[in-house]
Motif scaffolding. Structure first.
Motif, PDB file in Angstrom:
ATOM      1  N   ASP A  29     -33.868   2.417  14.543  1.00 49.51           N
ATOM      2  CA  ASP A  29     -33.281   3.213  15.628  1.00 49.51           C
ATOM      3  C   ASP A  29     -34.063   3.127  16.931  1.00 49.51           C
ATOM      4  O   ASP A  29     -33.784   3.881  17.857  1.00 49.51           O
ATOM      5  CB  ASP A  29     -33.177   4.683  15.199  1.00 49.51           C
ATOM      6  CG  ASP A  29     -32.179   4.875  14.075  1.00 49.51           C
ATOM      7  OD1 ASP A  29     -31.197   4.119  14.021  1.00 49.51           O
ATOM      8  OD2 ASP A  29     -32.386   5.773  13.237  1.00 49.51           O
ATOM      9  N   GLU A  30     -35.026   2.210  17.019  1.00 47.21           N
ATOM     10  CA  GLU A  30     -35.866   2.118  18.213  1.00 47.21           C
ATOM     11  C   GLU A  30     -35.383   1.027  19.156  1.00 47.21           C
ATOM     12  O   GLU A  30     -35.305  -0.145  18.781  1.00 47.21           O
ATOM     13  CB  GLU A  30     -37.311   1.832  17.833  1.00 47.21           C
ATOM     14  CG  GLU A  30     -37.979   3.000  17.158  1.00 47.21           C
ATOM     15  CD  GLU A  30     -39.439   2.731  16.915  1.00 47.21           C
ATOM     16  OE1 GLU A  30     -40.191   2.592  17.914  1.00 47.21           O
ATOM     17  OE2 GLU A  30     -39.826   2.660  15.739  1.00 47.21           O
ATOM     18  N   ASP A  31     -35.092   1.409  20.384  1.00 43.66           N
ATOM     19  CA  ASP A  31     -34.682   0.485  21.440  1.00 43.66           C
ATOM     20  C   ASP A  31     -35.923  -0.253  21.939  1.00 43.66           C
ATOM     21  O   ASP A  31     -36.909   0.362  22.331  1.00 43.66           O
ATOM     22  CB  ASP A  31     -34.030   1.282  22.581  1.00 43.66           C
ATOM     23  CG  ASP A  31     -33.325   0.417  23.595  1.00 43.66           C
ATOM     24  OD1 ASP A  31     -33.669  -0.780  23.733  1.00 43.66           O
ATOM     25  OD2 ASP A  31     -32.436   0.945  24.286  1.00 43.66           O
ATOM     26  N   LEU A  32     -35.862  -1.586  21.935  1.00 46.93           N
ATOM     27  CA  LEU A  32     -37.024  -2.399  22.289  1.00 46.93           C
ATOM     28  C   LEU A  32     -36.914  -3.068  23.654  1.00 46.93           C
ATOM     29  O   LEU A  32     -37.740  -3.901  24.008  1.00 46.93           O
ATOM     30  CB  LEU A  32     -37.259  -3.470  21.209  1.00 46.93           C
ATOM     31  CG  LEU A  32     -37.374  -2.956  19.774  1.00 46.93           C
ATOM     32  CD1 LEU A  32     -37.555  -4.118  18.811  1.00 46.93           C
ATOM     33  CD2 LEU A  32     -38.503  -1.954  19.646  1.00 46.93           C
ATOM     34  N   GLY A  33     -35.899  -2.721  24.454  1.00 47.60           N
ATOM     35  CA  GLY A  33     -35.776  -3.310  25.777  1.00 47.60           C
ATOM     36  C   GLY A  33     -34.327  -3.436  26.212  1.00 47.60           C
ATOM     37  O   GLY A  33     -33.419  -2.947  25.546  1.00 47.60           O
ATOM     38  N   ALA A  34     -34.123  -4.105  27.344  1.00 43.20           N
ATOM     39  CA  ALA A  34     -32.777  -4.348  27.871  1.00 43.20           C
ATOM     40  C   ALA A  34     -32.756  -5.727  28.516  1.00 43.20           C
ATOM     41  O   ALA A  34     -33.668  -6.080  29.271  1.00 43.20           O
ATOM     42  CB  ALA A  34     -32.403  -3.274  28.889  1.00 43.20           C
ATOM     43  N   TYR A  35     -31.708  -6.495  28.226  1.00 46.02           N
ATOM     44  CA  TYR A  35     -31.622  -7.889  28.665  1.00 46.02           C
ATOM     45  C   TYR A  35     -30.236  -8.187  29.229  1.00 46.02           C
ATOM     46  O   TYR A  35     -29.269  -7.508  28.907  1.00 46.02           O
ATOM     47  CB  TYR A  35     -31.912  -8.817  27.479  1.00 46.02           C
ATOM     48  CG  TYR A  35     -33.336  -8.688  26.998  1.00 46.02           C
ATOM     49  CD1 TYR A  35     -34.321  -9.529  27.465  1.00 46.02           C
ATOM     50  CD2 TYR A  35     -33.695  -7.679  26.109  1.00 46.02           C
ATOM     51  CE1 TYR A  35     -35.633  -9.395  27.053  1.00 46.02           C
ATOM     52  CE2 TYR A  35     -35.004  -7.535  25.686  1.00 46.02           C
ATOM     53  CZ  TYR A  35     -35.969  -8.395  26.162  1.00 46.02           C
ATOM     54  OH  TYR A  35     -37.260  -8.255  25.759  1.00 46.02           O
ATOM     55  N   HIS A  36     -30.153  -9.250  30.001  1.00 38.11           N
ATOM     56  CA  HIS A  36     -28.883  -9.619  30.623  1.00 38.11           C
ATOM     57  C   HIS A  36     -27.917 -10.309  29.656  1.00 38.11           C
ATOM     58  O   HIS A  36     -26.730 -10.412  29.929  1.00 38.11           O
ATOM     59  CB  HIS A  36     -29.122 -10.491  31.862  1.00 38.11           C
ATOM     60  CG  HIS A  36     -29.644 -11.859  31.556  1.00 38.11           C
ATOM     61  ND1 HIS A  36     -30.971 -12.110  31.317  1.00 38.11           N
ATOM     62  CD2 HIS A  36     -29.007 -13.038  31.431  1.00 38.11           C
ATOM     63  CE1 HIS A  36     -31.142 -13.396  31.072  1.00 38.11           C
ATOM     64  NE2 HIS A  36     -29.966 -13.977  31.126  1.00 38.11           N
ATOM     65  N   SER A  37     -28.426 -10.797  28.523  1.00 34.33           N
ATOM     66  CA  SER A  37     -27.547 -11.432  27.540  1.00 34.33           C
ATOM     67  C   SER A  37     -28.099 -11.205  26.136  1.00 34.33           C
ATOM     68  O   SER A  37     -29.296 -10.937  25.952  1.00 34.33           O
ATOM     69  CB  SER A  37     -27.441 -12.944  27.807  1.00 34.33           C
ATOM     70  OG  SER A  37     -28.670 -13.587  27.511  1.00 34.33           O
TER      71      SER A  37
END
Length: 77
Positions: A29-37
Motif C-alpha cells: 500500500d506504499e506509494d513509491l513515486g509518480a512518473y509520466h508513463s
C-alpha cells in the motif's frame, strides 16, 4: 480501459497505478513515486531508483520483469 499493472513476488505485491495523469509504483500500500508513463515507473522500480518502502526493501532485488507486458493487467471499474 481502466486498471493497473500488478506483479506478485515472495516479498509482496508491486503495482503500477495510473492516478491523476501520472503513474505511481506501489509496494503493497506504499506509494513509491509518480512518473509520466508506466514504463518509466517500471524502469525505476527495476533499477532501484524509486523511493524504497518503509521496510527498506530494494525493489531492484525482487526479480521484477522489466517489460510491462510481463505484468498482470488488472481491470477496474
Amino acid at each position: 480501459m481502466t486498471g493497473y499493472w500488478e506483479y506478485r513476488t515472495r516479498r509482496g505485491t508491486f503495482r503500477i497505478v495510473p492516478r491523476h495523469g501520472r503513474f505511481h509504483p506501489f509496494f503493497e500500500d506504499e506509494d513509491l513515486g509518480a512518473y509520466h508513463s508506466a514504463e518509466s515507473a517500471l524502469d525505476d522500480l527495476v533499477g532501484g531508483h524509486t523511493s524504497f518502502p518503509s521496510s527498506g526493501l530494494d525493489p531492484s532485488t525482487c526479480g521484477l520483469p522489466d517489460e510491462i507486458s510481463e505484468w498482470t493487467f488488472v481491470r477496474t471499474g
